[in-house]
Design an enzyme around this catalytic site. Sequence first.
Site, mmCIF file in Angstrom:
data_model
loop_
_atom_site.group_PDB
_atom_site.id
_atom_site.type_symbol
_atom_site.label_atom_id
_atom_site.label_comp_id
_atom_site.label_asym_id
_atom_site.label_seq_id
_atom_site.Cartn_x
_atom_site.Cartn_y
_atom_site.Cartn_z
ATOM 1 N N HIS A 1 -10.802 -2.217 3.910
ATOM 2 C CA HIS A 1 -10.661 -1.784 5.356
ATOM 3 C C HIS A 1 -11.313 -0.526 5.910
ATOM 4 O O HIS A 1 -11.553 -0.077 6.871
ATOM 5 C CB HIS A 1 -9.353 -1.628 5.844
ATOM 6 C CG HIS A 1 -8.611 -0.534 4.806
ATOM 7 N ND1 HIS A 1 -8.405 -0.698 3.516
ATOM 8 C CD2 HIS A 1 -8.148 0.688 5.279
ATOM 9 C CE1 HIS A 1 -7.986 0.480 3.234
ATOM 10 N NE2 HIS A 1 -7.764 1.399 4.276
ATOM 11 N N ASP A 2 -12.060 -0.048 4.785
ATOM 12 C CA ASP A 2 -12.833 1.270 5.077
ATOM 13 C C ASP A 2 -14.321 1.130 4.976
ATOM 14 O O ASP A 2 -15.174 1.914 5.104
ATOM 15 C CB ASP A 2 -12.694 2.341 4.112
ATOM 16 C CG ASP A 2 -11.044 2.586 3.954
ATOM 17 O OD1 ASP A 2 -10.498 2.797 5.034
ATOM 18 O OD2 ASP A 2 -10.577 3.154 3.047
ATOM 19 N N GLU B 1 -6.300 3.852 -5.835
ATOM 20 C CA GLU B 1 -7.571 4.329 -4.882
ATOM 21 C C GLU B 1 -7.988 5.592 -5.328
ATOM 22 O O GLU B 1 -7.315 6.685 -5.407
ATOM 23 C CB GLU B 1 -7.418 4.139 -3.643
ATOM 24 C CG GLU B 1 -8.665 4.220 -2.958
ATOM 25 C CD GLU B 1 -8.552 4.766 -1.403
ATOM 26 O OE1 GLU B 1 -9.472 4.538 -0.587
ATOM 27 O OE2 GLU B 1 -7.618 5.505 -1.183
ATOM 28 N N ASP C 1 0.926 -1.090 0.143
ATOM 29 C CA ASP C 1 0.053 0.167 0.046
ATOM 30 C C ASP C 1 0.972 1.283 -0.073
ATOM 31 O O ASP C 1 1.854 1.373 0.725
ATOM 32 C CB ASP C 1 -0.967 0.013 1.383
ATOM 33 C CG ASP C 1 -2.244 0.644 1.285
ATOM 34 O OD1 ASP C 1 -2.237 1.853 0.444
ATOM 35 O OD2 ASP C 1 -3.347 0.084 1.619
ATOM 36 N N ASP D 1 -2.877 4.773 -2.387
ATOM 37 C CA ASP D 1 -3.984 5.545 -1.584
ATOM 38 C C ASP D 1 -4.390 7.036 -2.144
ATOM 39 O O ASP D 1 -3.426 7.778 -2.322
ATOM 40 C CB ASP D 1 -3.375 5.684 -0.043
ATOM 41 C CG ASP D 1 -4.424 6.087 0.889
ATOM 42 O OD1 ASP D 1 -5.258 5.209 1.096
ATOM 43 O OD2 ASP D 1 -4.436 7.283 1.432
#
Length: 563
Positions: free
Chosen positions: A329-330, A257, A102, A198
């Site tokens: 995870h969000d 993302e 990430d 990200d």
Amino acid sequence: MQMQQEPRWWQSAVVYQIYPRSFADSDGDGVGDLRGILGRLDYLQRLGVDVVWLSPVYASPMDDNGYDISDYCDIDPVFGSLADFDELVARTHERGMKLVMDLVVNHTSDEHPWFKESRASKDSPKRDWYWWRMEPNNWGSFFSGSAWQCDEATGEYYLHLFSRKQPDLNWENSDVRVAIYDMMRWWLARGVDGFRMDVINFISKVPGLPDGEVRPGEEHGDGTPHFYSGPRIHEFLHEMHEQVFAQHDGELLVVGEMPGVTVEDAILFTDPARGEVDMVFQFEHVEVDRGQTKYDVIPFSLPALKSSLGRWQHGLADRGWNSLYWNNHDQPRVVSRFGDDQGFRSRSAKMLGTVLHMHRGTPYVYQGEELAMTNTVLESIEDFRDIEAKNHYANATALGRSPADVLAALRFKSRDNARTPMQWDSSPQAGFTSGSPWIEVNPNYKEVNADSQLNDPDSVFAYYRRLIELRHSEPVVARGDFTMLLPEDSRIYAFVRRLDDVALLVLGNFSGDDVLAQVPDAAAWLSAELILTNLAPGISSKGRDAAAIMLAAWETRVYRRHL
Ligand code: TEU
């Protein structure tokens, strides 16, 4: 004329996301770690995934669980060491899987040496690496409050789109870009196979950082039009591609993302001829139950979900590529959100998995999704760990909203739902840790856990194995085109995939009722080969000359036919 794209390895791959804090704890400190992951690689291999993506494991003060990085070239001690990381890369590769990091480069931690140097004085050589202003603009932060923080050392304000401990980097400065590309090459040289990047479409901001619109009832302006896919975003990503990815000749997986990305922009981002990224995470389909703000939940509408996903399938049909996800995870757990986590937990989870995995694109499985893990029990604000939730609660209640209402929305939407420990078995703490976990284990772990599913052919785990295997073995799943059926039906999700003379019909019942799916050619499909279903054989109704296909509650079927 359709443009034929070169087949790429990730078009028939499935990615598994690990949130390391919550996956497996090897040393009993209550936080998952790299050695914990090493101990579970057999599990991932058994599931059959091709790629493992790790949420951040870099050195971090953990204000946002590692999405605030203080050293890009080290592993946080809570997760292990660089030696552990190298071992993880080697063992993952030995099993034929790839490992993706990430990459968080829209911002750093305020404890990163770059920011420490930047904040020290107005004439620091790194002053311009971040966004400093005498006067803040009106933008709000994603984590509540203003996006600006006044800094004592110089009395100026710095920009932070997320927490105060996540100052935004200034990508206009070419030294910043060079430093980041160097760091990325350093990880690739260590053997990693790509990056999940990200909020990467936030890195180019409109010059001058103009104020955003203040909506009724809102305290701050909406800055997003000034940094969602900003003016230089394609230039920056192309430069990164040239500087970092191009040398690796299609071996990597690079996914950006991109909150707020449009289909039109996604085509540009993922067109291989443009050399930017391989695929993007878009957010439209996980916002179908969103009102004006994230915590303003509106009723789920299946036609809205189909209209959104169908538009993305269509938009990226010829150029570019989709990524497919329900969870990360969000996001709250999908079986609790769009399925039925009570009476039909396993069945509805299999249906949701089928519908997603049979789309065109690269599917992502988030840890525990393959077990149909559910949203957790979050009673009081003390049960939450996420900075986003805690800030929202403090802010909204200070503005006079009722604590009970704020909590109700948080329970359903909170990111902590995704972050409870992985449920390995029925032993204390679900086998996640021998110590005391950093966030409470979901109380349903005795019923929902990997151990009880691994050897059960009817389990959600076994079903996900088949879904993944189908993408590997059926060219039509990986490469076929996509046609949505029954767009207005409020309970049935139906579509056809087709490659040459092979066609698949995919059906999913998004309701607890028996429903007749009025698909074209129903009789022909009913006599075709049923290659996947979530009901035991014999339960499926199979009327041969029916004009429609009867689906039981939450049932899913995939038929294959030669045309
Ligand atoms: O998230 C980006 C993002 O915009 C949101 O989905 C975010 O999770 C939030 O819910 C907005 O309301 C990425 C990461 O995935 C997230 O975990 C980080 O907190 C964030 O960026 C900052 O790095």
